[in-house]
Design an enzyme around this catalytic site. Structure first.
Site, PDB file in Angstrom:
ATOM      1  N   ASN A 150      68.345  35.451  11.101  1.00  0.00           N
ATOM      2  CA  ASN A 150      69.066  35.569  12.495  1.00  0.00           C
ATOM      3  C   ASN A 150      70.706  34.795  13.655  1.00  0.00           C
ATOM      4  O   ASN A 150      71.401  35.565  13.709  1.00  0.00           O
ATOM      5  CB  ASN A 150      68.424  36.057  13.585  1.00  0.00           C
ATOM      6  N   GLN A 178      66.519  41.339   9.685  1.00  0.00           N
ATOM      7  CA  GLN A 178      68.347  41.602   9.793  1.00  0.00           C
ATOM      8  C   GLN A 178      68.515  41.679   8.364  1.00  0.00           C
ATOM      9  O   GLN A 178      69.956  42.175   8.634  1.00  0.00           O
ATOM     10  CB  GLN A 178      68.207  39.290   9.505  1.00  0.00           C
ATOM     11  N   SER A 198      62.767  45.870  11.846  1.00  0.00           N
ATOM     12  CA  SER A 198      62.877  46.449  13.604  1.00  0.00           C
ATOM     13  C   SER A 198      63.575  47.670  12.776  1.00  0.00           C
ATOM     14  O   SER A 198      65.390  47.203  12.344  1.00  0.00           O
ATOM     15  CB  SER A 198      62.924  45.223  14.035  1.00  0.00           C
ATOM     16  N   ALA A 199      63.966  48.828  13.751  1.00  0.00           N
ATOM     17  CA  ALA A 199      64.858  50.028  14.209  1.00  0.00           C
ATOM     18  C   ALA A 199      65.962  49.397  14.549  1.00  0.00           C
ATOM     19  O   ALA A 199      67.095  49.819  14.566  1.00  0.00           O
ATOM     20  CB  ALA A 199      64.101  50.981  14.729  1.00  0.00           C
ATOM     21  N   HIS A 200      66.338  48.727  15.743  1.00  0.00           N
ATOM     22  CA  HIS A 200      67.219  49.092  17.239  1.00  0.00           C
ATOM     23  C   HIS A 200      68.977  47.692  15.732  1.00  0.00           C
ATOM     24  O   HIS A 200      69.139  47.299  16.439  1.00  0.00           O
ATOM     25  CB  HIS A 200      67.253  48.235  18.035  1.00  0.00           C
ATOM     26  N   THR A 236      48.969  55.928  21.306  1.00  0.00           N
ATOM     27  CA  THR A 236      49.495  57.065  20.880  1.00  0.00           C
ATOM     28  C   THR A 236      50.657  56.159  20.351  1.00  0.00           C
ATOM     29  O   THR A 236      52.066  56.003  20.975  1.00  0.00           O
ATOM     30  CB  THR A 236      49.769  57.922  22.219  1.00  0.00           C
ATOM     31  N   CYS A 326      68.049  36.398  20.762  1.00  0.00           N
ATOM     32  CA  CYS A 326      66.659  36.895  21.210  1.00  0.00           C
ATOM     33  C   CYS A 326      66.000  35.671  22.520  1.00  0.00           C
ATOM     34  O   CYS A 326      65.592  35.865  23.686  1.00  0.00           O
ATOM     35  CB  CYS A 326      65.599  36.626  20.861  1.00  0.00           C
TER      36      CYS A 326
HETATM   37  N1  PLP Z   1      62.791  38.857  13.591  1.00  0.00           N
HETATM   38  C1  PLP Z   1      64.120  38.785  13.512  1.00  0.00           C
HETATM   39  C2  PLP Z   1      64.908  37.919  11.976  1.00  0.00           C
HETATM   40  C3  PLP Z   1      64.723  38.957  14.223  1.00  0.00           C
HETATM   41  O1  PLP Z   1      66.107  38.825  14.092  1.00  0.00           O
HETATM   42  C4  PLP Z   1      64.124  39.922  15.802  1.00  0.00           C
HETATM   43  C5  PLP Z   1      65.343  39.728  16.643  1.00  0.00           C
HETATM   44  O2  PLP Z   1      66.060  39.160  17.361  1.00  0.00           O
HETATM   45  C6  PLP Z   1      63.039  39.616  15.405  1.00  0.00           C
HETATM   46  C7  PLP Z   1      62.041  39.046  14.257  1.00  0.00           C
HETATM   47  C8  PLP Z   1      61.823  40.526  16.689  1.00  0.00           C
HETATM   48  O3  PLP Z   1      62.683  41.662  16.871  1.00  0.00           O
HETATM   49  P1  PLP Z   1      62.397  42.567  17.548  1.00  0.00           P
HETATM   50  O4  PLP Z   1      63.713  42.611  18.873  1.00  0.00           O
HETATM   51  O5  PLP Z   1      61.931  44.345  17.782  1.00  0.00           O
HETATM   52  O6  PLP Z   1      60.633  42.753  18.368  1.00  0.00           O
END
Ligand code: PLP
Length: 373
Positions: A150, A178, A198-200, A236, A326
């Protein structure tokens, strides 16, 4: 002008995804565990989404477990996987997201496992010979290596890693957060036992994701409570999030070739423009086909403007990231850049693209970067 080039941190919600989600935020609000019509409507939406997702990865719906995102999926894979599959040794790398590395540090400190950090070659390339050596000299092993980094965009030779794990009877987990939506991925073909999503990161909603767990890996519950997610995760379900995840994946897969061509074009244009405009710019990590096409990580020449760089870009309406997205806001040098030996005196910038970016965005960023420097 406003330019968003921090799509590895998160992406904007696709309007079509929002449309798919809205009924479940409004009228279709039944608890999926309820047996009345309202509940059944929500249940059926979840199971339809599960089938859609499973089909995209050529697996069965029973192998998909919804979570609150990539972090939880990684925690589920490591905590439940290590406990349930009697794992004593984990092979991973210093380039993993903290959702993996911090979890492994915790489990090692608690005395549950020994972590073996695989050697890195130039540019942060995983040393597959060392990985093979670690696999051959340990027993009860899980390998956890991310598909696409990432920060520096390095791609793992997943197929090769999967075959090595299979040959050595090791459980193979990958954080595919990613990569999903950007490459066609077949979990079985890659010999993955577990994969976190992860969806976002591909225009879906935040706080929604899933863990793929191959049928033979019987995991004990991760969150104790109700029987949701076949007893793996009480609580839920996030119905609208799950519906949005499936829709975002559908769209990403449907438009993958077109979006990929567009984004690859932007990345290579950005590299050329930067090299022309800024003398001494360096690119961190691998390049070309060994690099995720949505991310470009660069090191700029040393400048006393380093501390204020992202702030100044922000003032000009540009959103990019310095270290790991993050942890942006936290002024801590990136563990990934440090692990690959990047000169930390140079300011580094992570630019990450989406289907919505244009060449005008790139031109504005390059021009502003030159001004700010
Ligand atoms: N793993 C990777 C490679 C990521 O880039 C991220 C978020 O930046 C995550 C895990 C964490 O995902 P989430 O934000 O859905 O917890």
């Amino acid at each position: 002008m406003k330019v968003y080039l921090d799509n590895a941190a998160t992406t904007s919600l696709d309007p079509a995804v929002l449309d798919a989600m809205l009924p479940y935020l409004k009228d279709k609000y039944g608890n999926p565990s309820s047996i009345h019509a309202y509940g059944r409507e929500s249940r059926s939406a979840i199971e339809k989404a599960r089938r859609t997702i499973a089909d995209h990865f050529s697996v069965s719906p029973g192998e998909i477990f919804f979570t609150s995102g990539g972090t939880e999926a990684n925690n589920m894979a490591l905590h439940s996987g290590i406990r349930s599959l009697d794992i004593k040794n984990v092979i991973s790398s210093k380039l993993e997201h903290h959702a993996v590395s911090h979890t492994l540090n915790y489990l090692e400190a608690a005395g549950n496992i020994k972590v073996h950090w695989v050697n890195l070659k130039d540019n942060g390339v995983i040393d597959m010979d060392h990985m093979e050596h670690l696999l051959g000299s340990n027993e009860q092993v899980m390998v956890s290596l991310m598909y696409a980094n990432n920060e520096i965009a390095n791609l793992l030779p997943v197929q090769k890693a999967g075959s090595l794990c299979e040959n050595h009877n090791a459980v193979f987990h990958s954080d595919v957060v990613q990569a999903i939506g950007h490459y066609p991925i077949d979990f079985q073909e890659l010999k993955l036992n577990m994969a976190s999503c992860s969806a976002h990161k591909f225009h879906g909603p935040k706080s929604t994701g899933f863990l793929y767990v191959q049928g033979d890996c019987l995991l004990q519950p991760f969150i104790h409570g109700g029987p949701q997610e076949r007893n793996m995760r009480g609580g839920t379900e996030n119905v609208y999030g799950i519906v949005g995840l499936a829709k975002a994946l559908d769209l990403a897969v449907e438009n993958m070739d077109k979006d990929r061509a567009h984004i690859e074009g932007l990345k290579s244009y950005m590299m050329t423009e930067l090299q022309t405009a800024i003398e001494g710019v360096l690119f961190n990590g691998e390049s070309g086909g060994d690099s995720l096409y949505t991310i470009l990580n660069l090191s700029l020449p040393i400048t006393e403007k380093r501390e204020m760089l992202l702030f100044n870009l922000d003032i000009k309406g540009i959103a990019v990231s310095g270290g790991s997205a993050c942890s942006s806001g936290v002024s801590e040098d990136s563990h990934v850049l440090m692990a690959i030996g990047t000169d930390m005196e140079r300011p580094s910038v992570r630019i990450s693209f989406s289907k919505y970016n244009t060449k005008t965005d790139i031109d504005y960023l390059v021009k502003t970067l030159v001004e700010v420097l």
